[in-house]
Design a protein around this motif. Structure first.
Motif, PDB file in Angstrom:
ATOM      1  N   SER A  55     -37.761 -70.956  38.974  1.00  0.00           N
ATOM      2  CA  SER A  55     -37.170 -69.513  39.560  1.00  0.00           C
ATOM      3  C   SER A  55     -38.728 -68.486  40.008  1.00  0.00           C
ATOM      4  O   SER A  55     -38.372 -66.968  40.881  1.00  0.00           O
ATOM      5  N   LEU A  56     -39.871 -69.471  40.373  1.00  0.00           N
ATOM      6  CA  LEU A  56     -40.831 -68.494  41.342  1.00  0.00           C
ATOM      7  C   LEU A  56     -41.179 -69.352  42.598  1.00  0.00           C
ATOM      8  O   LEU A  56     -41.432 -70.193  43.108  1.00  0.00           O
ATOM      9  N   LEU A  57     -40.809 -68.508  43.068  1.00  0.00           N
ATOM     10  CA  LEU A  57     -41.039 -68.561  45.271  1.00  0.00           C
ATOM     11  C   LEU A  57     -42.437 -68.233  45.549  1.00  0.00           C
ATOM     12  O   LEU A  57     -42.802 -67.283  44.812  1.00  0.00           O
ATOM     13  N   HIS A  58     -42.907 -69.042  46.583  1.00  0.00           N
ATOM     14  CA  HIS A  58     -43.784 -69.065  46.973  1.00  0.00           C
ATOM     15  C   HIS A  58     -43.300 -68.063  48.224  1.00  0.00           C
ATOM     16  O   HIS A  58     -43.047 -69.472  48.569  1.00  0.00           O
ATOM     17  N   LEU A  59     -43.860 -67.309  49.121  1.00  0.00           N
ATOM     18  CA  LEU A  59     -43.890 -66.832  50.655  1.00  0.00           C
ATOM     19  C   LEU A  59     -44.930 -66.287  51.057  1.00  0.00           C
ATOM     20  O   LEU A  59     -46.142 -66.264  50.701  1.00  0.00           O
ATOM     21  N   GLN A  60     -44.336 -66.442  52.367  1.00  0.00           N
ATOM     22  CA  GLN A  60     -45.344 -65.560  53.420  1.00  0.00           C
ATOM     23  C   GLN A  60     -45.020 -64.855  54.022  1.00  0.00           C
ATOM     24  O   GLN A  60     -43.118 -64.904  55.076  1.00  0.00           O
ATOM     25  N   PHE A  64     -34.915 -65.337  37.348  1.00  0.00           N
ATOM     26  CA  PHE A  64     -33.220 -66.367  37.527  1.00  0.00           C
ATOM     27  C   PHE A  64     -32.454 -67.168  37.698  1.00  0.00           C
ATOM     28  O   PHE A  64     -33.967 -68.433  38.200  1.00  0.00           O
ATOM     29  N   GLY A  65     -32.112 -68.243  36.263  1.00  0.00           N
ATOM     30  CA  GLY A  65     -32.278 -68.696  36.137  1.00  0.00           C
ATOM     31  C   GLY A  65     -33.540 -69.620  35.107  1.00  0.00           C
ATOM     32  O   GLY A  65     -33.687 -68.674  34.262  1.00  0.00           O
ATOM     33  N   ALA A  66     -33.722 -70.755  35.095  1.00  0.00           N
ATOM     34  CA  ALA A  66     -34.505 -71.709  34.751  1.00  0.00           C
ATOM     35  C   ALA A  66     -36.007 -70.574  34.503  1.00  0.00           C
ATOM     36  O   ALA A  66     -37.209 -70.759  35.432  1.00  0.00           O
TER      37      ALA A  66
END
Length: 78
Positions: A49-54, A68-70
């Motif tokens: 559930s960890l997103l890496h964004l730019q 969300f989820g795991a």
């Protein structure tokens, strides 16, 4: 300003506010949590559930926990 990450692909997107430039703060679709054609973010990678964004506007890179989820217990971004 950081350069655009080589993993940035417009085909992999996420819709979450940028904590740096806050470019979506006066956008009606974003305020209503709808998919906005303007204020999307590059989804560089994700781990559960960890997103890496730019952000394509200011090129800021950050991690966003969706819960969300795991999810991880007691995740601290610092």
């Amino acid at each position: 300003m950081l350069p655009l990450d080589p993993q940035a692909d417009p085909g992999r997107r996420a819709w979450t506010p940028c904590p740096h430039c806050r470019d979506s703060r006066h956008c009606e679709p974003c305020a209503q949590q709808r998919t906005c054609p303007t204020h999307w973010r590059y989804l560089l990678a994700n781990t559960g559930s960890l997103l890496h964004l730019q952000c394509p506007t200011c090129n800021h890179v950050w991690a966003h926990e969706t819960h969300f989820g795991a999810t991880r217990a007691h995740w601290n971004p610092r």
